[in-house]
Write a protein that holds these residues in place. Structure first.
Motif, PDB file in Angstrom:
ATOM      1  N   GLY A 111       0.878  -1.176  -0.036  1.00 47.46           N
ATOM      2  CA  GLY A 111       0.055   0.118   0.104  1.00 47.46           C
ATOM      3  C   GLY A 111       0.915   1.192  -0.022  1.00 47.46           C
ATOM      4  N   ASP A 112       0.247   2.597  -0.482  1.00 49.44           N
ATOM      5  CA  ASP A 112       0.991   3.623  -0.393  1.00 49.44           C
ATOM      6  C   ASP A 112       0.896   4.565   0.708  1.00 49.44           C
ATOM      7  N   SER A 113       0.115   4.200   1.832  1.00 50.17           N
ATOM      8  CA  SER A 113      -0.036   4.799   2.949  1.00 50.17           C
ATOM      9  C   SER A 113       1.012   4.343   3.963  1.00 50.17           C
ATOM     10  N   LYS A 114       2.243   5.056   4.215  1.00 46.13           N
ATOM     11  CA  LYS A 114       3.351   4.639   5.014  1.00 46.13           C
ATOM     12  C   LYS A 114       2.737   4.467   6.516  1.00 46.13           C
ATOM     13  N   SER A 115       2.010   5.427   6.990  1.00 51.20           N
ATOM     14  CA  SER A 115       1.579   5.274   8.252  1.00 51.20           C
ATOM     15  C   SER A 115       0.651   4.395   8.677  1.00 51.20           C
ATOM     16  N   SER A 116      -0.189   3.845   7.768  1.00 55.57           N
ATOM     17  CA  SER A 116      -1.169   2.682   7.899  1.00 55.57           C
ATOM     18  C   SER A 116      -0.533   1.547   7.744  1.00 55.57           C
ATOM     19  N   VAL A 117       0.607   1.300   7.008  1.00 59.98           N
ATOM     20  CA  VAL A 117       1.512   0.305   7.102  1.00 59.98           C
ATOM     21  C   VAL A 117       2.363   0.180   8.221  1.00 59.98           C
ATOM     22  N   ASP A 118       2.759   1.076   8.755  1.00 59.37           N
ATOM     23  CA  ASP A 118       3.596   1.171   9.789  1.00 59.37           C
ATOM     24  C   ASP A 118       2.818   0.688  11.405  1.00 59.37           C
ATOM     25  N   ILE A 119       1.391   1.111  11.195  1.00 60.02           N
ATOM     26  CA  ILE A 119       0.420   0.496  12.209  1.00 60.02           C
ATOM     27  C   ILE A 119       0.455  -0.968  12.414  1.00 60.02           C
ATOM     28  N   ILE A 120       0.497  -1.554  11.160  1.00 59.27           N
ATOM     29  CA  ILE A 120       0.609  -3.029  11.063  1.00 59.27           C
ATOM     30  C   ILE A 120       1.769  -3.537  11.685  1.00 59.27           C
ATOM     31  N   VAL A 135      -7.730  -3.028  12.442  1.00 59.48           N
ATOM     32  CA  VAL A 135      -6.240  -3.659  12.684  1.00 59.48           C
ATOM     33  C   VAL A 135      -6.633  -5.005  13.348  1.00 59.48           C
ATOM     34  N   SER A 136      -7.641  -5.227  14.297  1.00 61.64           N
ATOM     35  CA  SER A 136      -7.884  -6.498  14.981  1.00 61.64           C
ATOM     36  C   SER A 136      -8.189  -7.519  13.821  1.00 61.64           C
ATOM     37  N   ARG A 137      -8.847  -7.196  12.893  1.00 61.44           N
ATOM     38  CA  ARG A 137      -9.279  -8.099  11.848  1.00 61.44           C
ATOM     39  C   ARG A 137      -8.184  -8.632  11.149  1.00 61.44           C
ATOM     40  N   ILE A 138      -7.315  -7.526  10.626  1.00 59.84           N
ATOM     41  CA  ILE A 138      -6.126  -7.595   9.764  1.00 59.84           C
ATOM     42  C   ILE A 138      -5.269  -8.779  10.715  1.00 59.84           C
ATOM     43  N   ASN A 139      -4.889  -8.308  11.709  1.00 59.75           N
ATOM     44  CA  ASN A 139      -4.076  -9.244  12.601  1.00 59.75           C
ATOM     45  C   ASN A 139      -4.752 -10.729  12.861  1.00 59.75           C
ATOM     46  N   LEU A 140      -5.962 -10.868  12.737  1.00 61.70           N
ATOM     47  CA  LEU A 140      -6.482 -12.135  12.830  1.00 61.70           C
ATOM     48  C   LEU A 140      -6.177 -13.045  11.384  1.00 61.70           C
ATOM     49  N   ILE A 141      -6.108 -12.318  10.391  1.00 58.74           N
ATOM     50  CA  ILE A 141      -6.119 -12.891   9.311  1.00 58.74           C
ATOM     51  C   ILE A 141      -4.705 -13.363   8.904  1.00 58.74           C
ATOM     52  N   MET A 142      -3.551 -12.545   8.914  1.00 56.30           N
ATOM     53  CA  MET A 142      -2.398 -12.519   8.435  1.00 56.30           C
ATOM     54  C   MET A 142      -1.702 -13.871   8.995  1.00 56.30           C
ATOM     55  N   PRO A 143      -2.041 -14.126  10.325  1.00 56.83           N
ATOM     56  CA  PRO A 143      -1.249 -15.510  10.966  1.00 56.83           C
ATOM     57  C   PRO A 143      -1.824 -16.833   9.985  1.00 56.83           C
ATOM     58  N   GLU A 144      -3.043 -16.522   9.372  1.00 59.84           N
ATOM     59  CA  GLU A 144      -3.410 -17.673   8.657  1.00 59.84           C
ATOM     60  C   GLU A 144      -2.919 -18.128   7.337  1.00 59.84           C
ATOM     61  N   LEU A 145      -1.929 -17.057   6.780  1.00 59.83           N
ATOM     62  CA  LEU A 145      -1.485 -17.363   5.606  1.00 59.83           C
ATOM     63  C   LEU A 145      -0.071 -17.928   5.674  1.00 59.83           C
ATOM     64  N   GLU A 146       0.297 -18.841   4.772  1.00 60.11           N
ATOM     65  CA  GLU A 146       1.689 -19.560   4.978  1.00 60.11           C
ATOM     66  C   GLU A 146       2.729 -18.508   4.769  1.00 60.11           C
ATOM     67  N   ASN A 147       2.773 -17.558   3.976  1.00 59.81           N
ATOM     68  CA  ASN A 147       3.616 -16.516   3.639  1.00 59.81           C
ATOM     69  C   ASN A 147       2.903 -15.230   3.590  1.00 59.81           C
ATOM     70  N   CYS A 148       3.581 -14.146   4.025  1.00 63.33           N
ATOM     71  CA  CYS A 148       2.997 -12.897   3.657  1.00 63.33           C
ATOM     72  C   CYS A 148       3.973 -11.760   3.863  1.00 63.33           C
ATOM     73  N   VAL A 149       4.041 -10.934   3.055  1.00 66.08           N
ATOM     74  CA  VAL A 149       5.026  -9.682   2.946  1.00 66.08           C
ATOM     75  C   VAL A 149       4.124  -8.622   3.125  1.00 66.08           C
ATOM     76  N   LEU A 150       4.434  -7.613   3.746  1.00 63.50           N
ATOM     77  CA  LEU A 150       3.527  -6.195   3.535  1.00 63.50           C
ATOM     78  C   LEU A 150       4.681  -5.122   3.579  1.00 63.50           C
ATOM     79  N   THR A 151       4.677  -4.210   2.385  1.00 67.04           N
ATOM     80  CA  THR A 151       5.466  -3.207   2.451  1.00 67.04           C
ATOM     81  C   THR A 151       4.818  -1.924   1.703  1.00 67.04           C
ATOM     82  N   HIS A 152       5.363  -0.759   1.979  1.00 70.26           N
ATOM     83  CA  HIS A 152       4.915   0.435   1.605  1.00 70.26           C
ATOM     84  C   HIS A 152       5.786   0.803   0.252  1.00 70.26           C
TER      85      HIS A 152
END
Length: 206
Positions: A111-120, A135-152
């Motif tokens: 995503g292009d919002s650095k502040s939002s990416v940094d929140i996670i 944020v709670s929903r995002i943090n529930l889903i991410m661990p369910e993925l085998e591999n994930c990368v989040l970048t700005h």
């Protein structure tokens, strides 16, 4: 039960590459920005939120592409009146829900919002209850993925998602495009697939 170590491992991998890129470009005024393809076997989500004013009518959008830069799925919707931060987080949350629905397990989120990416990434606190919910929903889903990368990425590398978020303002109900993208983003997809660079000028205080 969700594993905290899974979230931490995901975030550690996320921080490595952007940090090196920042150091490399620290003293440069102009930098080339382009959309980057994911590796074979990975799916890339570009997401964005749009808000008219500090707190106004908001919408979200995003799209998924594979290592060949082929369009897989796009989404856009209006989400009512809220802040830009909530819109950005809602765009990521909706994208992650579609990741689960489509069974993708190796996912690059951008995503292009650095502040939002940094929140996670940095687990920063948010005051808004709606932002906390996203944020709670995002943090529930991410661990369910085998591999994930989040970048700005700078906005110039996120143009297709930005356009879909803008389209979301016009939507009366949520819209999903599968395999065939809307005409409004075709030219962006073509330029992204070519790896076309756009120049971003950074201004530093000395």
């Amino acid at each position: 039960m969700l594993s905290f170590t899974n979230i931490s491992r995901c975030q550690t991998r996320i921080l490595e590459r952007p940090a090196r890129g920042f150091i490399r470009n620290l003293h440069r005024g102009d930098i080339p920005v382009s959309w980057k393809r994911p590796q074979i076997g990975w799916t890339k989500l570009n997401f964005d939120g749009s808000c008219k004013g500090a707190a106004g009518e908001a919408s979200i959008g995003g799209l998924f592409r594979n290592h060949k830069a082929e369009f897989l799925l796009g989404y856009a919707e209006s989400i009512g009146t809220t802040t830009s931060t909530v819109a950005e987080l809602a765009a990521l949350r909706r994208g992650l829900e579609l990741v689960l629905e489509n069974g993708w397990s190796n996912v690059w989120l951008e995503g292009d919002s650095k502040s939002s990416v940094d929140i996670i990434l940095k687990r920063q606190r948010v005051r808004s209850k709606e932002a906390q919910r996203q944020v709670s929903r995002i943090n529930l889903i991410m661990p369910e993925l085998e591999n994930c990368v989040l970048t700005h990425v700078f906005r110039e590398g996120n143009r297709a998602a930005d356009k879909l978020a803008s389209i979301g303002h016009q939507m009366q109900k949520p819209k999903i495009w599968r395999h065939i993208p809307p005409d409004d983003i075709l030219w962006i997809l073509q330029e992204d697939a070519k790896g076309s660079d756009l120049i971003v000028t950074l201004t530093y205080d000395h």
